[in-house]
Design a protein around this motif. Structure first.
Motif, PDB file in Angstrom:
ATOM      1  N   GLU A 151       3.682   0.716   2.766  1.00  0.00           N
ATOM      2  CA  GLU A 151       3.336  -0.321   3.740  1.00  0.00           C
ATOM      3  C   GLU A 151       3.475  -1.676   3.062  1.00  0.00           C
ATOM      4  OE1 GLU A 151      -0.218   0.244   6.329  1.00  0.00           O
ATOM      5  OE2 GLU A 151      -0.867  -1.645   5.421  1.00  0.00           O
TER       6      GLU A 151
ATOM      7  N   TYR B  24       3.797  15.773  -4.154  1.00  0.00           N
ATOM      8  CA  TYR B  24       4.231  15.327  -2.835  1.00  0.00           C
ATOM      9  C   TYR B  24       5.734  15.086  -2.823  1.00  0.00           C
ATOM     10  CZ  TYR B  24      -0.767  14.399  -2.244  1.00  0.00           C
ATOM     11  OH  TYR B  24      -2.129  14.516  -2.184  1.00  0.00           O
TER      12      TYR B  24
ATOM     13  N   TYR C 161       1.152   5.434   0.283  1.00  0.00           N
ATOM     14  CA  TYR C 161       0.448   6.611   0.775  1.00  0.00           C
ATOM     15  C   TYR C 161       1.269   7.857   0.455  1.00  0.00           C
ATOM     16  CZ  TYR C 161      -1.706   2.939   3.633  1.00  0.00           C
ATOM     17  OH  TYR C 161      -2.320   1.794   4.058  1.00  0.00           O
TER      18      TYR C 161
ATOM     19  N   VAL D 178       6.469   9.659   0.053  1.00  0.00           N
ATOM     20  CA  VAL D 178       5.418   8.645   0.126  1.00  0.00           C
ATOM     21  C   VAL D 178       5.826   7.621   1.179  1.00  0.00           C
ATOM     22  CG1 VAL D 178       4.590   8.882  -2.249  1.00  0.00           C
ATOM     23  CG2 VAL D 178       6.439   7.261  -1.729  1.00  0.00           C
TER      24      VAL D 178
ATOM     25  N   LYS E  53       0.868  -1.169   0.000  1.00  0.00           N
ATOM     26  CA  LYS E  53       0.000   0.000   0.000  1.00  0.00           C
ATOM     27  C   LYS E  53       0.908   1.223   0.000  1.00  0.00           C
ATOM     28  CE  LYS E  53      -4.125  -1.898   2.218  1.00  0.00           C
ATOM     29  NZ  LYS E  53      -5.071  -1.776   3.350  1.00  0.00           N
TER      30      LYS E  53
ATOM     31  N   ILE F 106       2.327  11.523   1.395  1.00  0.00           N
ATOM     32  CA  ILE F 106       2.420  12.223   2.680  1.00  0.00           C
ATOM     33  C   ILE F 106       2.473  13.734   2.434  1.00  0.00           C
ATOM     34  CG2 ILE F 106       3.704  12.459   4.820  1.00  0.00           C
ATOM     35  CD1 ILE F 106       2.511   9.680   4.361  1.00  0.00           C
TER      36      ILE F 106
ATOM     37  N   SER G 111      -1.396  12.799   8.648  1.00  0.00           N
ATOM     38  CA  SER G 111      -2.297  12.915   7.496  1.00  0.00           C
ATOM     39  C   SER G 111      -1.657  12.198   6.312  1.00  0.00           C
ATOM     40  CB  SER G 111      -2.577  14.380   7.146  1.00  0.00           C
ATOM     41  OG  SER G 111      -1.388  15.038   6.757  1.00  0.00           O
ATOM     42  N   TYR G 112      -2.468  11.642   5.454  1.00  0.00           N
ATOM     43  CA  TYR G 112      -1.954  10.886   4.310  1.00  0.00           C
ATOM     44  C   TYR G 112      -3.065  10.737   3.276  1.00  0.00           C
ATOM     45  CZ  TYR G 112      -4.511   7.063   6.536  1.00  0.00           C
ATOM     46  OH  TYR G 112      -5.488   6.303   7.097  1.00  0.00           O
ATOM     47  N   VAL G 113      -2.664  10.347   2.076  1.00  0.00           N
ATOM     48  CA  VAL G 113      -3.606  10.058   0.998  1.00  0.00           C
ATOM     49  C   VAL G 113      -3.226   8.695   0.417  1.00  0.00           C
ATOM     50  CG1 VAL G 113      -4.522  10.750  -1.251  1.00  0.00           C
ATOM     51  CG2 VAL G 113      -3.921  12.499   0.458  1.00  0.00           C
ATOM     52  N   GLU G 114      -4.129   7.720   0.498  1.00  0.00           N
ATOM     53  CA  GLU G 114      -3.835   6.398  -0.054  1.00  0.00           C
ATOM     54  C   GLU G 114      -3.933   6.444  -1.576  1.00  0.00           C
ATOM     55  OE1 GLU G 114      -5.166   1.682   0.284  1.00  0.00           O
ATOM     56  OE2 GLU G 114      -6.103   3.210   1.581  1.00  0.00           O
TER      57      GLU G 114
ATOM     58  N   ILE H  25      -0.736   2.893   9.432  1.00  0.00           N
ATOM     59  CA  ILE H  25      -0.601   4.192   8.771  1.00  0.00           C
ATOM     60  C   ILE H  25      -1.282   5.298   9.565  1.00  0.00           C
ATOM     61  CG2 ILE H  25      -2.630   3.821   7.330  1.00  0.00           C
ATOM     62  CD1 ILE H  25       0.631   5.695   6.402  1.00  0.00           C
ATOM     63  N   ASP H  26      -2.373   4.966  10.292  1.00  0.00           N
ATOM     64  CA  ASP H  26      -3.059   5.986  11.084  1.00  0.00           C
ATOM     65  C   ASP H  26      -2.170   6.530  12.193  1.00  0.00           C
ATOM     66  OD1 ASP H  26      -5.421   5.875   9.615  1.00  0.00           O
ATOM     67  OD2 ASP H  26      -6.180   4.197  10.791  1.00  0.00           O
TER      68      ASP H  26
END
Length: 720
Positions: free
Chosen positions: A549, A543, A495, A546, A493, A497, A516-519, A510-511
């Motif tokens: 995960e 960005y 994300y 990144v 995965k 950042i 804050s993040y965008v998948e 990730i939480d």
């Protein structure tokens, strides 16, 4: 095809021929299944990639399932992929006879799931009109699935024309779904349902023996989708099977008032239900219109029940996992119960006494010393019932389990007085447990104490998989250098950042990792076979960092096994193995590594779990498991001969085989014991170590005696 059975949130479209996939996706079925299942399908198989998805029910939607299996056909290959939480593995890959083609219009596939075994067949008609069946793949799941949902996976371009679901067919009932064109037929306790069928589905029970007289049929009905059109027909068993006879009042014995007359020239009858929508339950055949059933005592039909007898001599414990699906009704309480969860001469334990439910799997432990039965979860950890089972001399120290009921036993393990554990259902090796307090070697020999077995040095690296997160700048190439499985989008995965986000580098979710993040979607990045992630230009511009995960397979524990693993990089027709092969079922697995496969040599012995000890998924990403018909085993010469037509398809072979007269030792810290796993064809072996039966340990002392000539040795008791 009745399209109301599907949840249309997938990338599919309804067309005149059926449902067409315009992108690769999974079409989810809205039904929830709780028993065996058959799916009858007509599809256009044009593009490589079609399959059935089984998702273990967790109370959420299909796409939120934690445990999912995909049974997939490609181009002459069949594979099974399991996604469990964040980890995805290919369990098997086999060759099959089916490949996509523009000529594959309206082909007939049948998927079955019974006793935790999944099978996919291709049904064709020969020129003479007879049906020919090709099995595309078959696999038994290691974990039981009791409630599940179904999906249809497909690549873009394939069309599902018809699907029909048939589930939970009980014994003695016959079904016909040949012409229903879609829909579902499902059985449940004391009833069944038919829904969304375009034409009649048929359910029939045959050869019901009745004495001459007048009988009455009653049953309860319910509508489905505000529809009910199921019809009941009863006719003599010897009636010619044509539709006209069923419409003939002289052949259909059932009258409008629910009665039927059986004469002396009718030895038995068949009862049939047919229709497209509706529920039938509580079917009763009776000789008194005011009664609830027919007593079936007498000499008319004799159907003996079944049970499992366990002889308790030399045992300390018996444990099993099982499910009881149905039991006979217990109506006349003045008589013994017609079934038993566990039975002795004087008593039969009922469902109510055991406090168990139908169609639910339980774990059972019978302790021989105090004759108690524990009933609880399938891990044998938490128990809700403790029953005292009274044995008498008439029982001859034996008990009967699951008498005269419809159910399954998935695991049966006995423990002997010497500590030996034997898995009766999956017995390839024998286990003996030795206290870790000993200070001598453990040596396994034959009964005569003449030949010692081979102490196995074969091992596996059993992974303790962990989820990890790493941060990467977007302006540089992103290479994953950690220990990870083969590249697959499902294993990662990614994300994006934002620059204002704060990072907790010790977090594993990730939480917690980023404030804050965008998948990113799979369309916003790609990954190649070298574990290099490439981001879209838009992500690189927007960005600076990144987070990736992934599942790490870096941590593992060593486990010794009797399964030897040998690699042969040349493709000679005769493979000579190093050790003797144990002659038993499932003793050899031959893997063929495809020529375009990637290989990670350091993961040769690394496996996902103890249950998948023969897996090579971490070693290579493309392989076949050769069928037994493609090679011969010469046990005397320790050779495997592979057919020439098969050999040239691969660049290497990996052989996992069970060694004969071998034993592996592993320390079980939880019990402070050594587990001795013995692989042999002998009925009796000895496990030798320096402990008496009373627990005393032999002591050994080294003397200064030199064996250079004949000498006498005087032994005396040591004085303290």
């Amino acid at each position: 095809m009745a399209t109301t059975i599907f949840d249309f949130n997938s990338r599919v479209e309804r067309i005149q021929e059926g449902i067409r996939f315009y992108e690769s996706d999974i079409l989810c079925c809205s039904y929830l299944f709780e028993s065996d299942l058959i799916i009858d399908m007509k599809i256009d198989y044009i593009a490589s990639g079609f399959g059935i998805v089984i998702a273990k029910d967790n109370g959420h939607s299909f796409r939120e399932a934690d445990d999912v299996y995909l049974f997939r056909i490609g181009t002459n290959d069949f594979s099974i992929i399991r996604k469990h939480l964040l980890e995805q593995n290919t369990l098997i890959t086999n060759s099959c006879v089916l490949s996509p083609s523009y000529n594959n219009k309206n082909i007939h596939l049948k998927f079955s799931f019974k006793d935790n075994i999944a099978s996919l067949d291709w049904l064709t008609l020969t020129l003479s009109g007879t049906e020919e069946i090709f099995n595309l793949g078959k696999f038994k799941l290691t974990d039981s699935i009791n409630r599940y949902k179904i999906g249809f996976y497909s690549s873009a371009g394939n069309i599902i024309r018809e699907t029909t679901f048939l589930s939970g067919v009980p014994e003695h009932w016959h079904t016909s779904i040949k012409n229903v064109r879609g829909g579902r037929m499902a059985f449940f306790t004391n009833g069944f349902r038919i829904e969304n069928c375009e034409y009649d589905a048929e359910i029939e029970q045959q050869d019901i023996v009745l004495e001459p007289g007048t009988y009455y049929v009653s049953y309860d009905t319910e509508t489905i989708n505000n529809k009910f059109d199921i019809e009941c027909i009863i006719f003599p068993t010897n009636t010619e099977y044509i539709e006209a006879n069923f419409e003939d009042p002289n052949k259909n014995l059932l009258q409008k008032d629910g009665s039927l007359v059986v004469t002396e020239d009718i030895p038995s009858v068949n009862i049939k239900f047919k229709g497209t929508n509706g529920i039938i339950k509580n079917i009763i055949l009776k000789d008194d219109p005011d009664s609830e059933f027919i007593e079936t005592e007498g000499e008319i039909v004799s159907i003996p029940g079944s049970w499992m007898t366990i002889f308790l001599n030399d045992l300390t414990e018996v444990r099993w996992r099982g499910t009881i699906n149905t039991v006979p009704q217990y109506i006349d309480l003045t008589k013994p119960c017609p079934y038993a969860v566990i039975e002795t001469v004087n008593h039969r334990t009922t469902l109510e006494e055991a406090n168990i439910s139908l169609k639910k799997e339980y774990g059972y432990i019978y302790k021989v010393e105090d004759s108690t039965l524990l009933i609880g979860d399938t891990d044998y950890i938490q128990f809700h019932k403790n029953l005292k089972i009274e044995l008498t001399t008439e029982d001859n120290n034996q008990i009967n389990v699951f008498r005269n009921l419809n159910g399954y036993i998935y695991e049966l393990i006995i423990t002997k007085k010497d500590g030996t554990q034997i898995d009766i259902l999956h017995q390839k090796t024998y286990k003996k447990y030795v206290p870790a307090d000993i200070n001598s070697p453990i040596i396994v020999t034959d009964e005569k104490l003449e030949d010692s077995f081979d102490l196995s040095a074969a091992y596996r690296e059993v992974v303790s998989s962990k989820t990890k997160i790493s941060l990467y700048p977007t302006r540089y190439t992103i290479s994953i250098f950690q220990d990870v499985p083969f590249s697959n989008l499902a294993n990662y995965k990614v994300y994006a950042i934002p620059k204002e986000a704060t990072i907790n580098f010790n977090a594993t979710s990730i939480d917690e990792y980023a404030s804050s993040y965008v998948e990113l979607t799979s369309k916003q990045y790609s990954i190649n076979s070298n574990d290099v992630i490439t981001l879209d230009d838009d992500i690189i511009q927007r960005y600076k960092y990144v987070a990736v995960e992934y599942t790490s397979i870096e941590d593992f524990t060593y486990y010794f096994t009797n399964y030897e693993r040998e690699v042969f990089n040349d493709t000679q027709s005769v493979i000579l193995l190093e050790k003797d092969i144990l002659e038993t079922s499932d003793n050899i697995i031959v893997y063929g590594v495809l020529k375009d496969a990637n290989i990670k040599s350091k993961y040769l012995y690394r496996v996902p779990s103890m249950q998948l000890i023969n897996s090579i998924d971490y070693y290579t990403d493309k392989y076949d498991i050769l069928e037994g018909s493609s090679y011969e085993i010469d046990y005397d010469n320790k050779e495997i001969k592979i057919e020439n037509s098969v050999r040239n398809n691969y660049k290497a072979f990996i052989i996992d085989y069970l060694k004969n007269d071998s034993y592996a030792i592993n320390y079980i810290e939880e019990y402070n014991q050594y587990e001795v796993d013995i692989a042999t064809s002998l009925d009796m072996v000895y496990v030798n170590y320096n402990m008496r039966e009373n627990g005393n340990i032999y002591e050994y002392k080294t003397t200064a005696i030199r064996p250079d000539s004949n000498k006498y040795v005087l032994l005396r008791k040591e004085v303290e």
